[in-house]
Structures are given as structure tokens and as C-alpha cells.
Design a protein around this motif. Sequence first.
Motif, short mmCIF file in Angstrom:
data_model
loop_
_atom_site.label_atom_id
_atom_site.label_comp_id
_atom_site.label_asym_id
_atom_site.label_seq_id
_atom_site.Cartn_x
_atom_site.Cartn_y
_atom_site.Cartn_z
N ILE A 15 26.60 33.38 -74.87
CA ILE A 15 27.46 33.62 -73.70
C ILE A 15 27.51 35.23 -73.37
O ILE A 15 27.78 36.01 -74.25
CB ILE A 15 28.89 33.36 -73.86
N GLU A 16 27.25 35.40 -71.97
CA GLU A 16 27.17 37.09 -71.81
C GLU A 16 28.52 37.29 -70.99
O GLU A 16 29.00 36.27 -70.07
CB GLU A 16 25.88 37.18 -70.67
N SER A 35 32.28 35.31 -67.50
CA SER A 35 31.35 34.94 -68.45
C SER A 35 30.26 33.95 -67.87
O SER A 35 30.40 33.38 -66.91
CB SER A 35 32.20 34.24 -69.77
N ARG A 36 29.16 33.91 -68.47
CA ARG A 36 28.03 33.06 -67.97
C ARG A 36 27.28 32.66 -69.33
O ARG A 36 26.96 33.57 -70.18
CB ARG A 36 27.01 33.91 -67.44
#
Length: 56
Positions: A15-16, A35-36
Amino acid sequence: MGLDLRARMHTLAAIEYDDRYVLDDGEWRMSKCHSRTLWSLTQPLSADAEITDNLG
């Protein structure tokens, strides 16, 4: 990582995060959290999987 003991499944993910902070009265506070998920993998737990924790 996610763990679903009822379904005996686990998920691992990368997760970024893109967070923003502001200084408020001398303390840093999060003002935005985004978050992405880059990827995830969900698999069943093996029959002999032993769940332990190190929180204590």
C-alpha cells in the motif's frame, strides 16, 4: 496484512500512502490520509497454520 479466521484466509498487500500533516499548537497532526493499494494477494491458510501474536 489481513486475516480472516472464519474463512481461514489471509491477505498480504503493498500500500502506498499520501499523507499530509499540519503543525497545530506545537503538535504535528494528520490533515489528510489517502492510500492506494498497489497489489494484494489473498490465500487460504493451510490446515496446520498456527496463529500467534507478539502484542503482549
